[in-house]
Design an enzyme around this catalytic site. Structure first.
Site, short mmCIF file in Angstrom:
data_model
loop_
_atom_site.label_atom_id
_atom_site.label_comp_id
_atom_site.label_asym_id
_atom_site.label_seq_id
_atom_site.Cartn_x
_atom_site.Cartn_y
_atom_site.Cartn_z
N GLU A 146 0.82 -1.21 0.00
CA GLU A 146 0.00 0.00 0.00
C GLU A 146 0.86 1.26 0.00
O GLU A 146 0.43 2.31 -0.46
CB GLU A 146 -0.92 0.00 1.24
CG GLU A 146 -2.37 0.16 0.86
CD GLU A 146 -3.32 0.01 2.05
OE1 GLU A 146 -4.27 -0.76 1.91
OE2 GLU A 146 -3.11 0.65 3.10
N HIS A 171 7.31 -26.70 -1.14
CA HIS A 171 6.64 -27.80 -1.81
C HIS A 171 5.45 -27.32 -2.65
O HIS A 171 4.63 -28.11 -3.09
CB HIS A 171 6.20 -28.84 -0.77
CG HIS A 171 7.37 -29.40 -0.03
ND1 HIS A 171 7.94 -30.63 -0.34
CD2 HIS A 171 8.13 -28.87 0.96
CE1 HIS A 171 8.97 -30.82 0.46
NE2 HIS A 171 9.11 -29.78 1.26
N LYS A 229 -14.29 0.55 -3.90
CA LYS A 229 -15.39 1.00 -3.02
C LYS A 229 -16.43 1.76 -3.82
O LYS A 229 -17.63 1.54 -3.66
CB LYS A 229 -14.84 1.90 -1.90
CG LYS A 229 -13.95 1.18 -0.91
CD LYS A 229 -13.55 2.11 0.20
CE LYS A 229 -12.46 1.50 1.06
NZ LYS A 229 -11.86 2.46 1.96
O1 PA5 Z 1 -3.48 1.38 5.88
C1 PA5 Z 1 -4.59 1.83 5.63
O2 PA5 Z 1 -4.83 3.04 5.68
C2 PA5 Z 1 -5.75 0.92 5.29
O3 PA5 Z 1 -5.37 -0.40 5.14
C3 PA5 Z 1 -6.79 0.99 6.39
O4 PA5 Z 1 -6.20 0.61 7.60
C4 PA5 Z 1 -7.98 0.07 6.10
O5 PA5 Z 1 -8.55 0.40 4.87
C5 PA5 Z 1 -9.03 0.21 7.20
O6 PA5 Z 1 -9.42 1.54 7.33
P1 PA5 Z 1 -10.12 2.07 8.63
O7 PA5 Z 1 -9.20 1.91 9.78
O8 PA5 Z 1 -10.44 3.49 8.33
O9 PA5 Z 1 -11.37 1.23 8.81
#
Ligand code: PA5
Length: 433
Positions: free
Chosen positions: A286, A307, A421
């Protein structure tokens, strides 16, 4: 203590020094104003300047959950889920949730809100049955669909089980200090609430209440975890590449990426590290995968995956490099005994320990992969404990920030996550989409 070694990576110290200037520039950017609310750099000094009052509240809440609950349900996804699970699974028994209550001596930790499967949630409710439960719902935005739906369903279940008043005492909310639907709900229901600081993004938040409440509930010493992270913070304050292993790791992976190695595999030889690898995958995926760039982070659990994925790694397209997480000392070891009949042909291993055999498998695999043109880096921990894991978390966080900056992407945003989303909301006819 953790040790970093890149002698089998095909990169040498001289090649690293070409990055001195860019690393110095980025080091200054990271350390100039880490407390600036808009910069998402709050994790840099967190192991030292974390909110001590909130930390004590976390310990108190964990103590209460440990005393009145058989199960803690942790609701969250992505950065609001993986860090807690990574630490809990790395530091507890391999069969933690399956142990009899007396042996485990801590509540079971069950995760929800990290998928949209009805099977999963139905089975979860079936599993908890008559058990005493508490819920920790975690969402920074307070609006993420998966945890919000799971919380709506499990909130109803816990209210039916205990009645409104007692249920309120068993629900713990970790979210933004002021914004979001979850914060509004927590205020209205008067749930105990913990804060995710504005300047710490989800995937960098494991050492905030996001990770710490579930981790402490599992009986893990969060003082030691923070101490380990703080030791790493001090160690990696060093601006010079020569003395900063986490900057070395960041540069080596970028050099390998530029040479055509587009995929990094994080390999472990301890099944307990499976979720640590999942956490690392999110952190790097990310943070770096944007603007058409990024090293693809993959994970393997060895020797299991030798494996299944071993063939590809050894012999498939040569676009891989490998970083091995090696743990020097196991919690306990087991010796292979001699057998008078030796029908399984294993007497050549008699007197050797399983950890010794595991390490030889690792050495043999590293040699084979390096020969097969899979460059290798090694990160070695003395043992799997709170201090070492705290150090490793901080090592990867800081290396990730530096690596993303070298790659010239913003390591702290995640614009791509919104795309699915929008489509999903449109298909679900959410107002405004
Ligand atoms: O690292 C990030 O920002 C994302 O992975 C969020 O943690 C994830 O989308 C969950 O978001 P939230 O904590 O707002 O529910």
């Amino acid at each position: 203590m953790i040790k970093f070694d890149f002698e089998n990576s095909s990169i040498n110290e001289r090649m690293l020094s070409d990055y001195e200037e860019v690393v110095q520039k980025n080091h200054l950017l990271l350390h100039e104003n880490p407390d600036d609310e808009k910069q998402f750099l709050g994790w840099i000094n967190l192991p030292e300047n974390y909110d001590k009052n909130e930390f004590e509240r976390i310990k108190k809440a964990a103590k209460k959950i440990r005393s009145d609950s058989d199960v803690l349900i942790v609701i969250g996804i992505g950065g609001s889920y993986l860090g807690a699970r990574a630490v809990i699974e790395s530091l507890t028994d391999c069969f933690y949730n399956m142990l009899p209550d007396k042996k485990r001596n801590s509540p079971m930790i069950i995760y929800a809100g990290n998928n949209l499967s009805p099977n999963y949630l139905n089975d979860l409710m079936n599993l908890i049955g008559e058990k005493d439960i508490s819920i920790n719902v975690i969402s920074k935005s307070g609006t993420t669909t998966e945890p919000a739906i799971a919380f709506r369903i499990l909130k109803e279940a816990i209210e039916q089980k205990y009645g409104l008043e007692e249920a309120r005492k068993r629900i713990y909310v970790t979210t933004d200090k002021a914004r979001g639907a979850l914060k509004t709900l927590a205020n209205s229901e008067k749930y105990e609430t913990f804060v995710i600081p504005d300047n710490i993004g989800g995937r960098f938040s494991v050492l905030t209440a996001v990770g710490l409440l579930p981790i402490a509930t599992a009986g893990i010493d969060i003082d030691k975890l923070m101490q380990g992270a703080n030791d790493a913070r001090e160690k990696y304050l060093e601006p010079s590449i020569k003395f900063n292993d986490c900057y070395k790791y960041a540069i080596v992976r970028n050099l390998l990426h530029s040479s055509g190695k587009k995929i990094e595999i994080l390999a472990n030889y301890e099944p307990q590290l499976h979720y640590f690898t999942e956490w690392w995958k999110q952190l790097y995926g990310e943070s770096e995968g944007k603007d058409g760039k990024g090293i693809f982070p993959a994970g393997v659990d060895f020797t299991t995956d030798l494996h299944s994925m071993g063939q590809y790694i050894q012999d498939g397209e040569r676009h891989l490099f490998e970083t091995v997480l090696c743990v020097n000392e196991p919690k306990n070891d087991i010796d292979v005994k001699a057998d008078s009949e030796n029908l399984d042909g294993l007497n050549y291993l008699a007197g050797k320990s399983l950890d010794y055999i595991n390490k030889k498998a690792m050495e043999g695999t590293v040699q084979a992969h390096v020969t097969g043109n899979v460059p290798n880096m090694m990160i070695t921990l003395d043992k799997l404990d709170e201090e070492n894991l705290g150090q490793l978390i901080y090592f990867f966080e800081k290396a990730c920030a530096m690596s993303g900056m070298i790659l010239e992407v913003n390591p702290f945003n995640q614009p791509g996550v919104e795309e699915y989303k929008k489509n999903m909301f449109k298909l679900l006819e959410k107002p405004g989409y």
